[in-house]
Design a protein around this motif. Structure first.
Motif, PDB file in Angstrom:
ATOM      1  N   LEU A  16       0.796  -1.216   0.000  1.00  0.00           N
ATOM      2  CA  LEU A  16       0.000   0.000   0.000  1.00  0.00           C
ATOM      3  C   LEU A  16       0.836   1.277   0.000  1.00  0.00           C
ATOM      4  N   VAL A  17       2.133   1.146   0.156  1.00  0.00           N
ATOM      5  CA  VAL A  17       2.998   2.311   0.192  1.00  0.00           C
ATOM      6  C   VAL A  17       3.114   2.877  -1.226  1.00  0.00           C
ATOM      7  N   PRO A  18       2.880   4.175  -1.389  1.00  0.00           N
ATOM      8  CA  PRO A  18       3.009   4.776  -2.724  1.00  0.00           C
ATOM      9  C   PRO A  18       4.418   4.561  -3.285  1.00  0.00           C
ATOM     10  N   ILE A  53      10.221   0.103  10.073  1.00  0.00           N
ATOM     11  CA  ILE A  53      10.407  -0.879  11.142  1.00  0.00           C
ATOM     12  C   ILE A  53       9.345  -1.976  11.037  1.00  0.00           C
ATOM     13  N   ASP A  54       8.091  -1.569  10.970  1.00  0.00           N
ATOM     14  CA  ASP A  54       6.971  -2.512  10.944  1.00  0.00           C
ATOM     15  C   ASP A  54       6.170  -2.309   9.664  1.00  0.00           C
ATOM     16  N   GLY A  55       6.532  -3.027   8.618  1.00  0.00           N
ATOM     17  CA  GLY A  55       5.883  -2.879   7.320  1.00  0.00           C
ATOM     18  C   GLY A  55       4.378  -3.060   7.365  1.00  0.00           C
ATOM     19  N   HIS A  56       3.908  -4.026   8.149  1.00  0.00           N
ATOM     20  CA  HIS A  56       2.463  -4.261   8.219  1.00  0.00           C
ATOM     21  C   HIS A  56       1.740  -3.062   8.838  1.00  0.00           C
ATOM     22  N   VAL A 103      -1.390   3.497   6.103  1.00  0.00           N
ATOM     23  CA  VAL A 103      -1.719   4.033   4.774  1.00  0.00           C
ATOM     24  C   VAL A 103      -3.198   3.788   4.479  1.00  0.00           C
ATOM     25  N   ALA A 104      -3.680   2.585   4.793  1.00  0.00           N
ATOM     26  CA  ALA A 104      -5.096   2.273   4.581  1.00  0.00           C
ATOM     27  C   ALA A 104      -5.991   3.136   5.466  1.00  0.00           C
ATOM     28  N   ALA A 105      -5.560   3.408   6.701  1.00  0.00           N
ATOM     29  CA  ALA A 105      -6.353   4.224   7.618  1.00  0.00           C
ATOM     30  C   ALA A 105      -6.476   5.660   7.124  1.00  0.00           C
TER      31      ALA A 105
END
Length: 119
Positions: free
Chosen positions: A3-5, A14-17, A23-25
């Motif tokens: 989801l990262v542009p 650090i925490d990709g998830h 990003v979704a929020a």
């Protein structure tokens, strides 16, 4: 991190998830800009007081809103003009008396939360 542009995909996190969840929020950038505009409009205490008063009452006249808020009639009219231009309130005329009500459903829900918090 799907989801990262793309312009930020090469940055290490650090925490990709959690980045993806954040990003979704945030969601659609246009929606964020729309809400930022709404918050900017309501950031003035007098402009916020008007829809708060309108939310709980029948459609009052400008002079009654001036008494309610402690503002003068021209200041109330100017603030209502801004709120009306933004689609937050609607005006209807009864002879020489202009009355207003909140018509923006998102703002109405926000005001409901504010009113519950005040009680």
């Amino acid at each position: 991190m799907h989801l990262v542009p793309p312009d930020r995909a090469n940055r290490r996190g650090i925490d990709g998830h959690r980045v993806c969840e954040a990003v979704a929020a945030i969601g659609d950038a246009d929606r964020v800009r729309t809400w930022a505009g709404r918050f900017s409009l309501l950031a003035d205490a007098n402009r916020l007081a008007l829809p708060l008063a309108l939310h709980r009452t029948g459609p009052p006249a400008v002079s009654d809103l001036a008494i309610t808020t402690g503002m003068n009639d021209p200041a109330v009219s100017q603030a209502l003009r801004l709120l009306r231009a933004a689609g937050v309130v609607e005006r209807h005329q009864e002879g020489r008396v202009a009355r207003y009500r909140v018509v923006d459903e998102d703002i109405r829900r926000l005001l409901e939360h504010c009113a519950a918090d005040a009680g």
